[in-house]
Design a protein around this motif. Structure first.
Motif, PDB file in Angstrom:
ATOM      1  N   VAL A   6      14.632  76.232  33.588  1.00 44.12           N
ATOM      2  CA  VAL A   6      14.013  75.148  34.350  1.00 44.12           C
ATOM      3  C   VAL A   6      13.461  75.723  35.639  1.00 44.12           C
ATOM      4  O   VAL A   6      12.328  75.465  36.032  1.00 44.12           O
ATOM      5  CB  VAL A   6      15.046  74.046  34.649  1.00 44.12           C
ATOM      6  N   ALA A   7      14.258  76.552  36.276  1.00 45.26           N
ATOM      7  CA  ALA A   7      13.859  77.258  37.488  1.00 45.26           C
ATOM      8  C   ALA A   7      14.828  78.427  37.620  1.00 45.26           C
ATOM      9  O   ALA A   7      15.686  78.604  36.773  1.00 45.26           O
ATOM     10  CB  ALA A   7      13.969  76.332  38.719  1.00 45.26           C
ATOM     11  N   ASP A   8      14.674  79.225  38.670  1.00 40.55           N
ATOM     12  CA  ASP A   8      15.673  80.266  38.900  1.00 40.55           C
ATOM     13  C   ASP A   8      17.043  79.608  39.070  1.00 40.55           C
ATOM     14  O   ASP A   8      17.180  78.582  39.742  1.00 40.55           O
ATOM     15  CB  ASP A   8      15.339  81.059  40.176  1.00 40.55           C
ATOM     16  N   TYR A   9      18.032  80.204  38.445  1.00 47.26           N
ATOM     17  CA  TYR A   9      19.417  79.715  38.523  1.00 47.26           C
ATOM     18  C   TYR A   9      19.604  78.326  37.932  1.00 47.26           C
ATOM     19  O   TYR A   9      20.498  77.577  38.307  1.00 47.26           O
ATOM     20  CB  TYR A   9      19.946  79.743  39.970  1.00 47.26           C
ATOM     21  N   ARG A  10      18.702  77.935  37.023  1.00 40.58           N
ATOM     22  CA  ARG A  10      18.819  76.603  36.416  1.00 40.58           C
ATOM     23  C   ARG A  10      18.307  76.708  34.978  1.00 40.58           C
ATOM     24  O   ARG A  10      17.152  77.075  34.752  1.00 40.58           O
ATOM     25  CB  ARG A  10      17.962  75.629  37.236  1.00 40.58           C
ATOM     26  N   VAL A  11      19.194  76.457  34.026  1.00 41.34           N
ATOM     27  CA  VAL A  11      18.809  76.618  32.632  1.00 41.34           C
ATOM     28  C   VAL A  11      19.130  75.341  31.856  1.00 41.34           C
ATOM     29  O   VAL A  11      20.076  74.621  32.204  1.00 41.34           O
ATOM     30  CB  VAL A  11      19.528  77.834  32.003  1.00 41.34           C
ATOM     31  N   ALA A  12      18.307  75.033  30.856  1.00 47.13           N
ATOM     32  CA  ALA A  12      18.536  73.827  30.054  1.00 47.13           C
ATOM     33  C   ALA A  12      18.847  74.223  28.622  1.00 47.13           C
ATOM     34  O   ALA A  12      18.150  75.043  28.041  1.00 47.13           O
ATOM     35  CB  ALA A  12      17.298  72.934  30.088  1.00 47.13           C
TER      36      ALA A  12
ATOM     37  N   GLU B 147      20.988  70.140  31.627  1.00 46.93           N
ATOM     38  CA  GLU B 147      20.661  71.233  32.530  1.00 46.93           C
ATOM     39  C   GLU B 147      21.923  71.750  33.191  1.00 46.93           C
ATOM     40  O   GLU B 147      22.831  70.989  33.489  1.00 46.93           O
ATOM     41  CB  GLU B 147      19.697  70.743  33.622  1.00 46.93           C
ATOM     42  N   PHE B 148      21.948  73.060  33.378  1.00 50.41           N
ATOM     43  CA  PHE B 148      23.141  73.650  33.992  1.00 50.41           C
ATOM     44  C   PHE B 148      22.749  74.656  35.063  1.00 50.41           C
ATOM     45  O   PHE B 148      21.677  75.255  35.006  1.00 50.41           O
ATOM     46  CB  PHE B 148      23.970  74.394  32.923  1.00 50.41           C
ATOM     47  N   ASP B 149      23.666  74.854  36.015  1.00 48.50           N
ATOM     48  CA  ASP B 149      23.500  75.950  36.973  1.00 48.50           C
ATOM     49  C   ASP B 149      23.868  77.244  36.274  1.00 48.50           C
ATOM     50  O   ASP B 149      24.746  77.263  35.406  1.00 48.50           O
ATOM     51  CB  ASP B 149      24.449  75.765  38.170  1.00 48.50           C
ATOM     52  N   CYS B 150      23.168  78.311  36.642  1.00 54.61           N
ATOM     53  CA  CYS B 150      23.532  79.609  36.076  1.00 54.61           C
ATOM     54  C   CYS B 150      23.290  80.681  37.124  1.00 54.61           C
ATOM     55  O   CYS B 150      22.919  80.365  38.256  1.00 54.61           O
ATOM     56  CB  CYS B 150      22.738  79.894  34.807  1.00 54.61           C
TER      57      CYS B 150
ATOM     58  N   ASP C 214      31.989  77.750  33.590  1.00 53.45           N
ATOM     59  CA  ASP C 214      31.443  77.958  34.933  1.00 53.45           C
ATOM     60  C   ASP C 214      30.027  78.524  34.820  1.00 53.45           C
ATOM     61  O   ASP C 214      29.672  79.099  33.806  1.00 53.45           O
ATOM     62  CB  ASP C 214      32.308  78.973  35.687  1.00 53.45           C
ATOM     63  N   PRO C 215      29.244  78.398  35.887  1.00 52.00           N
ATOM     64  CA  PRO C 215      27.893  78.974  35.867  1.00 52.00           C
ATOM     65  C   PRO C 215      27.904  80.468  35.545  1.00 52.00           C
ATOM     66  O   PRO C 215      27.004  80.974  34.873  1.00 52.00           O
ATOM     67  CB  PRO C 215      27.380  78.735  37.292  1.00 52.00           C
ATOM     68  N   GLU C 216      28.945  81.199  35.996  1.00 50.63           N
ATOM     69  CA  GLU C 216      28.998  82.657  35.745  1.00 50.63           C
ATOM     70  C   GLU C 216      29.213  82.972  34.261  1.00 50.63           C
ATOM     71  O   GLU C 216      28.975  84.091  33.825  1.00 50.63           O
ATOM     72  CB  GLU C 216      30.144  83.327  36.529  1.00 50.63           C
ATOM     73  N   ASP C 217      29.719  81.980  33.523  1.00 52.70           N
ATOM     74  CA  ASP C 217      29.983  82.234  32.102  1.00 52.70           C
ATOM     75  C   ASP C 217      28.709  82.196  31.264  1.00 52.70           C
ATOM     76  O   ASP C 217      28.687  82.648  30.130  1.00 52.70           O
ATOM     77  CB  ASP C 217      30.973  81.202  31.547  1.00 52.70           C
ATOM     78  N   ILE C 218      27.653  81.635  31.853  1.00 52.97           N
ATOM     79  CA  ILE C 218      26.385  81.558  31.117  1.00 52.97           C
ATOM     80  C   ILE C 218      25.612  82.859  31.319  1.00 52.97           C
ATOM     81  O   ILE C 218      25.474  83.345  32.431  1.00 52.97           O
ATOM     82  CB  ILE C 218      25.505  80.399  31.639  1.00 52.97           C
TER      83      ILE C 218
END
Lengths: 366, 272
Positions: free
Chosen positions: A247-253, A258-261, A336-340
């Motif tokens: 979706v954007a940097d640090y944001r994935v769908a 949508e999730f933080d990554c 968590d976001p780090e797990d993605i």
């Protein structure tokens, strides 16, 4: 940085029309434990044979200690091999097998005896000198093969799937012993295997290979946590790989949400693949979970329960959980976001490293 | 179950009994009788005391040795080469093929080739060496005998080399051995069983050659085979013929013991 001992420059190997190696480049540093990891037929053994001098590269240079060794015969290379079938000479006993390379060099008898006994002690086979090869077990043959390869004091030891013929328990034992041996001797080991667990457990550096190419190079942790593509993610460990887009940097769908990554540097709305390791997913209630998962199967694996299920958009998920649940139940999966970990399609290792560099640099600035 | 097992023994038992044990027993028995039919040890005394028979024995062993050595010298490199070739089964077949032709026919063919005015003789004349006496010489005898025995030497050696795992060769090279050291320390010792089988298959029949000694060698080389034939067919001294037969059987047993697989455990002593 340690000294480079072996370097492959654009090595190509062809058998007739089939390209077994498609331009291999790497540098091997002195004193490290390297693993060539890949499925059978990926060319990893061919690389070993080119280093040992049993086959020639069709194109490209093999450098050893800064000198080109393409035309140096196998017996003049300071490299020794532990073969998959051990290749111990059946007409010689344990002592004579280990003494073989020393006898060739006309080393004085007394010195041979000391060196052979030392080598056998190193692999914990003292007292086996007079045994015939046919009288000792597979695990012991394996040790003799290692002693024989090391008695010449090579700069590099090549190991061609040496543990594949051993049973599970002995294998695990030998993994520890080989690793300990390598660290004690400080010799460069190049280990070939198709067993990813073995590679992760023993190596300083892993080359993941497929179809004649090196896909990714890195430490076990790097390769496990940040696989470059679908193949590596799937081959190393177990993974859930689902399609999504940035979706954007640090944001994935993905999976309709949508999730933080922690990944960045991609185009907006770029289609990507998302990796989440089964052990990073935690079972929780539907309300607390990031994803809602319907449980399809549950297996008890001893240390954990292995749960498979699907989310609302039809993606399959594998979860390793210490808590059991019930088949058919709806549960929440939390991560968590780090797990993605986000992977782009067809990204080369160079581009991958360069991209990581850009935003990991930012990370530390923040 | 037991009955059917016994049934399968019948052909083998009959064969062994009629064609192996009975003849050997008969020969040993015959060897103790003189021409006039009296029981005697004289045949053996005669054999060991007369220079003629001992010389014949020496001749037989010497020529059998020469034939075996020549075949081995030709066969080992050939078997080794065959294994490196692409269509090795085909090449091997071509070498085995002549053994399917009757021995006597091949021998007569050589008479035609080697005799005065034969193809080889003519060829020698054309290239300017001039006609030579080829037939009825030791050299032609050795040549033909070697030719006939070669396939029996190549086959076991070929098989031994084919079974040799290439990783032994790689291991040897890897550990620092040159090509020659690899051959002498690894390849040859590991294919020695094939060589032994080949030596057995060539040396033992060569001991009792008689047809080739006569047709090609012109009876210049008298071997024990010739002597047996003469005693049975010409002098009718069956006792002496059998005695020589017994000596040959003992010689064969000795050869088999020498070239057979060693059961004994090898325990080498290292500098201690």
């Amino acid at each position: 940085m340690a000294k480079t001992i072996i370097e492959f420059q654009d090595i190509v190997k062809e058998y007739g029309d089939t390209k077994v190696l498609k331009g291999i480049n790497f540098e091997i540093e002195q004193g490290k434990f390297y693993t060539l990891l890949g499925p059978s037929g990926c060319g990893k053994t061919t690389i070993l044979r080119i280093i040992a001098g049993f086959t020639d590269a069709t194109r490209g240079n093999v450098m050893f200690d800064g000198k080109k060794i393409n035309n140096v015969p196998a017996n003049k290379r300071k490299v020794n091999t532990v073969f998959q079938d051990y290749a111990l000479f059946p007409h010689l006993n344990v002592f004579d097998n280990v003494a073989f390379p020393l006898n060739l060099r006309k080393v004085p008898k007394k010195e041979i005896r000391t060196k052979v006994l030392d080598a056998l002690r190193m692999v914990q086979l003292s007292g086996f000198e007079e045994r015939e090869i046919s009288e000792i077990s597979g695990g012991q043959q394996q040790r003799v093969a290692i002693a024989r390869a090391l008695v010449n004091e090579p700069d590099v030891l090549l190991l061609d799937e040496p543990l594949s013929a051993l049973d599970m328990k002995l294998r695990k034992e030998m993994q520890y012993e080989l690793r300990a041996l390598q660290q004690r001797l400080g010799i460069t080991f190049i280990f070939v295997t198709h067993d990813q667990e073995e590679a992760l457990a023993m190596s300083d550096e892993i080359f993941v290979m497929n179809a004649g190419q090196i896909l990714q190079t890195g430490s076990p942790v790097d390769i496990y946590d940040e696989p470059i593509n679908h193949f590596v993610a799937d081959f190393i460990g177990e993974s859930n790989i689902v399609r999504g887009h940035m979706v954007a940097d640090y944001r994935v769908a993905f999976a309709g949400k949508e999730f933080d990554c922690v990944d960045a540097g991609m185009r907006q709305n770029e289609p990507v693949e998302v990796v989440i390791r089964p052990e990073d997913l935690d079972i929780t209630t539907v309300e607390k979970g990031a994803l809602t998962i319907t449980v399809d199967t549950q297996l008890f694996r001893g240390v954990f329960f292995e749960i498979t299920g699907h989310d609302d958009t039809g993606n399959m998920w594998r979860i390793q959980s210490i808590h059991s649940t019930e088949v058919g139940a709806k549960v929440g999966a939390y991560f968590d976001p780090e797990d993605i970990h986000v992977m782009r399609f067809n990204e080369s290792e160079e581009d991958f490293d360069a991209r990581l560099e850009t935003y990991e640099g930012e990370d530390s600035d923040r | 179950m037991k009955q059917s097992k016994a049934f399968y023994y019948i052909p083998y038992g009959l064969w062994i009994g009629l064609f192996v044990i009975a003849p050997v027993v008969l020969i040993v028995y015959q060897s103790f009788f003189s021409v006039s039919g009296h029981f005697t040890l004289g045949n053996y005394a005669n054999y060991f005391h007369s220079g003629v028979y001992l010389k014949m024995t020496f001749n037989s062993v010497w020529y059998a040795f020469l034939i075996t050595a020549l075949t081995l010298l030709i066969s080992y490199p050939t078997a080794y080469l065959l294994n490196q070739l692409r269509h090795k089964q085909l090449w091997l077949l071509l070498i085995i093929l002549p053994t399917w032709i009757n021995l006597l026919l091949k021998t007569y063919a050589f008479i035609g080739l080697l005799s005065r005015g034969g193809s080889v003789d003519n060829f020698l004349s054309i290239v300017g060496i001039g006609p030579k006496q080829l037939l009825f010489t030791d050299a032609s005898f050795l040549f033909v005998a070697t030719y006939i025995e070669i396939p029996f030497m190549i086959l076991p050696i070929y098989n031994a080399i084919a079974e040799l795992s290439p990783s032994y060769v790689n291991a040897s090279r890897d550990l620092g051995a040159s090509s020659w050291q690899t051959f002498s320390r690894v390849i040859f010792p590991l294919t020695l069983d094939g060589v032994k089988s080949g030596v057995q298959a060539v040396f033992i029949p060569s001991l009792s050659l008689f047809m080739i000694t006569r047709l090609i060698g012109g009876n210049r080389v008298i071997t024990l085979g010739t002597a047996i034939e003469q005693h049975f067919l010409v002098t009718q001294n069956w006792g002496m013929g059998s005695t020589i037969g017994v000596v040959l059987i003992v010689a064969m047993l000795i050869t088999m013991l020498l070239t057979g697989e060693r059961r004994k455990k090898r325990r080498t002593n290292h500098a201690k």
